[in-house]
Design a protein around this motif. Structure first.
Motif, PDB file in Angstrom:
ATOM      1  N   ILE A   1       6.443  -1.192  11.362  1.00  0.00           N
ATOM      2  CA  ILE A   1       6.339   0.045  12.047  1.00  0.00           C
ATOM      3  C   ILE A   1       8.379   0.459  12.354  1.00  0.00           C
ATOM      4  CG2 ILE A   1       5.729   0.855  14.672  1.00  0.00           C
ATOM      5  CD1 ILE A   1       3.640  -0.298  12.747  1.00  0.00           C
ATOM      6  N   TYR A   2       8.225  -0.808  13.128  1.00  0.00           N
ATOM      7  CA  TYR A   2      10.476  -0.465  13.523  1.00  0.00           C
ATOM      8  C   TYR A   2      11.046  -0.046  12.580  1.00  0.00           C
ATOM      9  CZ  TYR A   2      15.032  -1.168  15.220  1.00  0.00           C
ATOM     10  OH  TYR A   2      16.253  -1.332  15.715  1.00  0.00           O
ATOM     11  N   GLN A   3      10.878  -0.810  11.577  1.00  0.00           N
ATOM     12  CA  GLN A   3      12.219  -0.078  10.130  1.00  0.00           C
ATOM     13  C   GLN A   3      11.682   0.938   9.461  1.00  0.00           C
ATOM     14  OE1 GLN A   3      12.401  -3.197   6.435  1.00  0.00           O
ATOM     15  NE2 GLN A   3      14.403  -3.011   6.954  1.00  0.00           N
ATOM     16  N   ARG A   4      10.780   1.067   9.555  1.00  0.00           N
ATOM     17  CA  ARG A   4       9.382   2.009   8.296  1.00  0.00           C
ATOM     18  C   ARG A   4      10.075   3.485   8.704  1.00  0.00           C
ATOM     19  NH1 ARG A   4       9.330   5.062   5.890  1.00  0.00           N
ATOM     20  NH2 ARG A   4       7.823   6.000   4.683  1.00  0.00           N
ATOM     21  N   TRP A   5       9.680   3.212  10.627  1.00  0.00           N
ATOM     22  CA  TRP A   5       9.758   3.825  10.953  1.00  0.00           C
ATOM     23  C   TRP A   5      10.633   4.278  11.910  1.00  0.00           C
ATOM     24  CZ3 TRP A   5       6.379   7.553   9.123  1.00  0.00           C
ATOM     25  CH2 TRP A   5       5.281   7.252   7.625  1.00  0.00           C
ATOM     26  N   LEU A   6      11.487   4.158  12.963  1.00  0.00           N
ATOM     27  CA  LEU A   6      12.218   4.366  13.816  1.00  0.00           C
ATOM     28  C   LEU A   6      13.631   3.694  13.553  1.00  0.00           C
ATOM     29  CD1 LEU A   6      10.005   2.290  16.744  1.00  0.00           C
ATOM     30  CD2 LEU A   6      10.247   4.217  15.974  1.00  0.00           C
ATOM     31  N   ASN A   7      13.939   2.856  12.876  1.00  0.00           N
ATOM     32  CA  ASN A   7      15.490   2.480  12.086  1.00  0.00           C
ATOM     33  C   ASN A   7      15.649   2.085  11.384  1.00  0.00           C
ATOM     34  OD1 ASN A   7      18.061   2.195  11.711  1.00  0.00           O
ATOM     35  ND2 ASN A   7      18.079  -0.018  13.501  1.00  0.00           N
TER      36      ASN A   7
ATOM     37  N   ARG B   1      -6.618   6.970  -9.962  1.00  0.00           N
ATOM     38  CA  ARG B   1      -6.521   8.610  -9.937  1.00  0.00           C
ATOM     39  C   ARG B   1      -7.412   8.334  -7.977  1.00  0.00           C
ATOM     40  NH1 ARG B   1     -11.288  11.281 -12.986  1.00  0.00           N
ATOM     41  NH2 ARG B   1     -10.486  13.212 -11.642  1.00  0.00           N
ATOM     42  N   ALA B   2      -6.970   7.356  -7.741  1.00  0.00           N
ATOM     43  CA  ALA B   2      -7.455   7.148  -6.098  1.00  0.00           C
ATOM     44  C   ALA B   2      -5.883   7.402  -5.440  1.00  0.00           C
ATOM     45  CB  ALA B   2      -7.812   6.485  -5.687  1.00  0.00           C
ATOM     46  N   ASN B   3      -5.909   8.603  -4.439  1.00  0.00           N
ATOM     47  CA  ASN B   3      -4.943   8.437  -4.002  1.00  0.00           C
ATOM     48  C   ASN B   3      -4.519   8.848  -1.944  1.00  0.00           C
ATOM     49  OD1 ASN B   3      -5.842  10.954  -2.723  1.00  0.00           O
ATOM     50  ND2 ASN B   3      -6.034  11.931  -3.878  1.00  0.00           N
ATOM     51  N   GLY B   4      -3.559   8.566  -1.870  1.00  0.00           N
ATOM     52  CA  GLY B   4      -3.074   8.385  -0.404  1.00  0.00           C
ATOM     53  C   GLY B   4      -4.144   9.613   0.556  1.00  0.00           C
ATOM     54  N   ARG B   5      -4.576  10.381   0.618  1.00  0.00           N
ATOM     55  CA  ARG B   5      -5.870  10.949   1.139  1.00  0.00           C
ATOM     56  C   ARG B   5      -7.141  10.162   1.468  1.00  0.00           C
ATOM     57  NH1 ARG B   5      -3.832  17.367   1.110  1.00  0.00           N
ATOM     58  NH2 ARG B   5      -2.005  17.416   1.935  1.00  0.00           N
ATOM     59  N   GLY B   6      -6.792  10.332  -0.335  1.00  0.00           N
ATOM     60  CA  GLY B   6      -8.401   9.225  -0.098  1.00  0.00           C
ATOM     61  C   GLY B   6      -8.825   7.977   0.570  1.00  0.00           C
ATOM     62  N   ALA B   7      -7.347   7.241   0.343  1.00  0.00           N
ATOM     63  CA  ALA B   7      -7.396   6.134   1.122  1.00  0.00           C
ATOM     64  C   ALA B   7      -7.616   5.948   2.471  1.00  0.00           C
ATOM     65  CB  ALA B   7      -6.516   4.838   0.848  1.00  0.00           C
ATOM     66  N   VAL B   8      -7.051   6.778   3.360  1.00  0.00           N
ATOM     67  CA  VAL B   8      -6.854   7.070   4.695  1.00  0.00           C
ATOM     68  C   VAL B   8      -8.431   7.421   5.150  1.00  0.00           C
ATOM     69  CG1 VAL B   8      -5.859   7.911   6.598  1.00  0.00           C
ATOM     70  CG2 VAL B   8      -4.416   7.557   4.760  1.00  0.00           C
ATOM     71  N   SER B   9      -8.981   8.355   4.202  1.00  0.00           N
ATOM     72  CA  SER B   9     -10.339   8.806   4.962  1.00  0.00           C
ATOM     73  C   SER B   9     -11.521   8.192   5.337  1.00  0.00           C
ATOM     74  CB  SER B   9     -10.827  10.729   3.544  1.00  0.00           C
ATOM     75  OG  SER B   9      -9.766  11.357   4.295  1.00  0.00           O
ATOM     76  N   GLY B  10     -11.022   7.554   3.853  1.00  0.00           N
ATOM     77  CA  GLY B  10     -12.341   6.225   3.431  1.00  0.00           C
ATOM     78  C   GLY B  10     -12.336   5.114   4.569  1.00  0.00           C
TER      79      GLY B  10
ATOM     80  N   LEU C   1       1.191  -0.638  -0.395  1.00  0.00           N
ATOM     81  CA  LEU C   1      -0.022   0.015   0.163  1.00  0.00           C
ATOM     82  C   LEU C   1       0.606   0.989  -0.334  1.00  0.00           C
ATOM     83  CD1 LEU C   1      -3.222  -0.624   2.576  1.00  0.00           C
ATOM     84  CD2 LEU C   1      -2.828  -1.083   0.132  1.00  0.00           C
ATOM     85  N   GLU C   2       2.100   0.930   0.123  1.00  0.00           N
ATOM     86  CA  GLU C   2       2.998   2.472   0.528  1.00  0.00           C
ATOM     87  C   GLU C   2       3.124   2.889  -0.714  1.00  0.00           C
ATOM     88  OE1 GLU C   2       6.962   4.319   2.071  1.00  0.00           O
ATOM     89  OE2 GLU C   2       6.632   2.332   3.161  1.00  0.00           O
ATOM     90  N   ARG C   3       4.041   1.779  -1.352  1.00  0.00           N
ATOM     91  CA  ARG C   3       4.226   1.745  -3.575  1.00  0.00           C
ATOM     92  C   ARG C   3       2.819   2.291  -3.892  1.00  0.00           C
ATOM     93  NH1 ARG C   3       7.697  -3.516  -4.440  1.00  0.00           N
ATOM     94  NH2 ARG C   3       8.875  -3.295  -2.544  1.00  0.00           N
ATOM     95  N   ARG C   4       1.560   1.965  -3.458  1.00  0.00           N
ATOM     96  CA  ARG C   4       0.200   2.534  -4.571  1.00  0.00           C
ATOM     97  C   ARG C   4       0.000   3.548  -3.708  1.00  0.00           C
ATOM     98  NH1 ARG C   4      -3.263   5.036  -6.346  1.00  0.00           N
ATOM     99  NH2 ARG C   4      -4.650   4.115  -7.199  1.00  0.00           N
ATOM    100  N   PHE C   5       0.489   3.784  -2.460  1.00  0.00           N
ATOM    101  CA  PHE C   5      -0.426   5.533  -1.993  1.00  0.00           C
ATOM    102  C   PHE C   5       1.093   6.191  -1.353  1.00  0.00           C
ATOM    103  CE2 PHE C   5      -4.469   2.960  -1.946  1.00  0.00           C
ATOM    104  CZ  PHE C   5      -5.406   4.093  -2.844  1.00  0.00           C
ATOM    105  N   ASP C   6       1.109   5.674   0.073  1.00  0.00           N
ATOM    106  CA  ASP C   6       1.678   6.457   0.858  1.00  0.00           C
ATOM    107  C   ASP C   6       2.190   6.078   2.042  1.00  0.00           C
ATOM    108  OD1 ASP C   6       0.151   6.951   1.762  1.00  0.00           O
ATOM    109  OD2 ASP C   6      -0.442   9.804   1.030  1.00  0.00           O
ATOM    110  N   ALA C   7       3.393   6.852   2.625  1.00  0.00           N
ATOM    111  CA  ALA C   7       3.575   5.790   4.083  1.00  0.00           C
ATOM    112  C   ALA C   7       2.711   6.323   4.997  1.00  0.00           C
ATOM    113  CB  ALA C   7       4.796   6.544   4.328  1.00  0.00           C
ATOM    114  N   ARG C   8       1.827   7.025   4.982  1.00  0.00           N
ATOM    115  CA  ARG C   8       1.007   7.219   6.030  1.00  0.00           C
ATOM    116  C   ARG C   8      -0.752   6.235   5.487  1.00  0.00           C
ATOM    117  NH1 ARG C   8      -2.427  12.880   6.097  1.00  0.00           N
ATOM    118  NH2 ARG C   8      -2.550  12.287   3.588  1.00  0.00           N
ATOM    119  N   THR C   9      -1.210   5.430   4.696  1.00  0.00           N
ATOM    120  CA  THR C   9      -1.548   4.565   4.627  1.00  0.00           C
ATOM    121  C   THR C   9      -1.173   3.370   5.052  1.00  0.00           C
ATOM    122  OG1 THR C   9      -2.188   5.810   2.318  1.00  0.00           O
ATOM    123  CG2 THR C   9      -3.180   3.113   2.570  1.00  0.00           C
ATOM    124  N   ARG C  10       0.271   3.205   4.200  1.00  0.00           N
ATOM    125  CA  ARG C  10       1.303   1.969   5.173  1.00  0.00           C
ATOM    126  C   ARG C  10       0.475   1.795   6.724  1.00  0.00           C
ATOM    127  NH1 ARG C  10       7.205  -0.147   4.538  1.00  0.00           N
ATOM    128  NH2 ARG C  10       7.176  -1.493   5.378  1.00  0.00           N
ATOM    129  N   ALA C  11       0.823   2.840   7.489  1.00  0.00           N
ATOM    130  CA  ALA C  11       1.254   3.159   8.934  1.00  0.00           C
ATOM    131  C   ALA C  11      -0.095   2.738   9.459  1.00  0.00           C
ATOM    132  CB  ALA C  11       1.033   4.271   9.079  1.00  0.00           C
TER     133      ALA C  11
END
Length: 560
Positions: free
Chosen positions: A436-442, A505-514, A107-117
């Motif tokens: 979580i750990y590898q993507r955001w902390l280390n 055309r879907a984006n990360g903000r749309g995915a998280v909002s949905g 999902l990060e590759r398709r949208f963004d890191a926030r969607t993955r998180a």
């Protein structure tokens, strides 16, 4: 239990731990620990997926469900073959070619890191709850067998399972799943044979099924359409479809299995194996529950409830319960005589069969009234809802199964519990370590660090599951509880993946909002108890997709 039962269980545990440790020594790189170096064959992955599905919840909860409600629960699985085919065409090649470790990395590759998180956090919460239920199921059995408290039993089970998972990684989990499936199937066949053998000499298997059928317990298809009815053809074909698509397509505990396959074709074959085998296997488990009901129809002294009632607080409650026990003993004796007359009349094809059936159903209704009175009394006396569904199967095993076979059946239940909880703990650890750990902390974590974090995360989630299991054991039918937990999350999570595939055309903000709004709608409906829980999966998916499309379009148009 006798010394022979303990020897069987102990030998089985020692074998699994030693074999799991040996397999785990090969997988100490991150790829080996989390994906088994993509080396597993299709039948290994397929049996591992099946073992995860056929948990102790199934053996304990579904047999109790079959005893109380018959075969209707099998409708829940009607959409499984459809879901498997759809995922073979879409999710399997998509995930495999992307070379990801988790579904949420995709999902990060398709949208963004926030969607993955966000999706990772919701997976951790949902699977953490479900793992608690998985550990609670065998604890119910062991507490009855050993005379331990449920809390102590849950703690022992959780520690053993967590230790085994920390040592092994996904390779050990998958290979032990194969062995555990063999133990489970042998145990199921053995208990089925025993139930048939324990029928009275004048009652054949077909006579017994006729008696069960008269109560509606052999009815496997319900064509009614009712939003509040849990198990119908429509909920099984449509509502459950969303649950299975999400579970096998978005849940890391399943995705991780076929990401460990040696090829796309191997991963696809593993899911198709489940498409063919799962419904007959689930029907067999429910049938065992139905045959336990038949056994107790003809048993001399069936229990009023399937757990020892809690200490009743006052003398009047104790007298009332004793009176109900006496009434139930008389009522079940009348039911047994009526059932024998009905079976004999049906076997002869007499015209009196209909009258005998009516008399049997009246006697059965009287038994149910007394049982409901006992449940009401225990609920009022203890201050919490009383449900003995999960105790039907262990009570039968401990009371009526011969020495040696008890050990085999308990080993099967423990095998089912270990296969499911080990796989789920490994998936929770993978998501924690990588998403979580590898993507955001280390981000620069070494191979050794990732494996160590995975092991620590396994220990954390094992502790979490033990605490949750103390509560889960009191929630009623465990087979329903685990699917109810999943339905709070799965539909909205599936909606994010559908949005990723269906709308360029879907984006990360749309995915998280949905996702957030879809989850909110599902939780509100669940709290209000407006629709049966299976429909929450379809509703959550639909809301997530619609909101995701709308928000993505608005943001896209605003940016132009």
């Amino acid at each position: 239990m006798t010394w022979l039962d303990w020897v069987i269980i102990a030998a089985y545990f020692v074998y699994l731990v030693v074999d799991g440790f040996r397999a785990g020594r090969r997988g100490q790189t991150s790829d080996g620990y989390f994906r088994a170096d993509r080396s597993l064959g299709w039948w290994t992955v397929g049996l591992s997926v099946m073992a995860t599905q056929l948990s102790a919840i199934t053996l304990v909860g579904a047999t109790g469900q079959g005893y109380a409600d018959g075969m209707r629960f099998v409708q829940f699985y009607f959409a499984l073959p459809i879901a498997m085919v759809m995922l073979c065409v879409t999710a399997v090649p998509g995930f495999y070619r992307a070379n990801v470790f988790t579904a949420y990395e995709f999902l990060e590759r398709r949208f963004d890191a926030r969607t993955r998180a966000v999706t990772s956090v919701f997976f951790l919460l949902s699977r953490g709850l479900a793992t608690s239920v998985v550990i609670a199921a065998p604890a119910v059995v062991l507490s009855a067998a050993l005379g331990w408290s449920e809390a102590l039993t849950i703690l022992v089970m959780g520690i053993v399972t967590t230790l085994y998972t920390v040592l092994g990684g996904v390779r050990a989990v998958a290979w032990n799943d194969v062995k555990q499936m063999a133990v489970i199937v042998v145990g199921l066949v053995a208990i089925l044979w025993l139930l048939i053998a324990k029928l009275p000499p004048v009652i054949s298997l077909w006579d017994g099924l006729q008696v069960a059928g008269a109560t509606g317990r052999l009815t496997a298809v319900d064509w009614r359409f009712d939003w509040q009815e849990k198990y119908t053809v429509w909920s099984g074909l449509f509502a459950s479809l969303f649950l299975f698509l999400s579970y096998f397509g978005c849940d890391q505990s399943q995705v991780q299995r076929y990401l460990a396959a040696s090829s796309i074709a191997a991963a696809q074959r593993s899911l198709l194996l489940n498409a063919v085998v799962k419904i007959p296997l689930q029907a067999l488990v429910l049938l065992i529950g139905v045959l336990i009901f038949v056994f107790y129809v003809f048993a001399p002294a069936p229990p009023l409830v399937f757990t020892a009632p809690a200490d009743l607080p006052d003398e009047s409650a104790r007298r009332a319960y004793a009176q109900l026990e006496a009434e139930y003993a008389a009522a079940t004796d009348d039911r047994r005589q009526a059932a024998l007359r009905y079976a004999e009349a049906w076997e002869r094809g007499d015209a009196s069969a209909q009258t005998a059936q009516t008399a049997f159903l009246a006697a059965q209704a009287r038994c149910e009234v007394i049982r409901r009175s006992a449940v009401t009394l225990l609920t009022q006396a203890t201050g919490r809802a009383y449900d003995d569904t999960n105790y039907v199967f262990p009570t039968f095993v401990l009371s009526h199964v011969p020495s040696g076979l008890v050990g085999l059946i308990l080993a099967a239940i423990l095998a089912a519990a270990m296969s499911t909880s080990a796989g789920e703990l490994n998936a929770l650890a993978t998501t924690t370590a990588l998403d979580i750990y590898q993507r955001w902390l280390n981000p620069a974590a070494s191979e050794t660090q990732l494996v160590r974090i995975g092991q620590l995360a396994t220990a954390f989630w094992g502790g979490w599951a033990c605490v949750g299991a103390l509560y889960a054991a009191r929630l009623g039918s465990l087979i329903e509880v685990v699917n109810r937990f999943g339905s709070w999350f799965y539909g909205a999570l599936l909606g994010v993946f559908v949005l990723a595939a269906a709308d360029p055309r879907a984006n990360g903000r749309g995915a998280v909002s949905g996702l957030l709004l879809g989850m909110g709608v599902v939780w509100a409906l669940a709290a209000a108890d407006i629709v049966a829980f299976l429909w929450l999966n379809a509703i959550g998916c639909l809301v997530t997709v619609v909101v995701g499309v709308v928000v993505s379009r608005l943001l896209f148009d605003a940016s132009r």
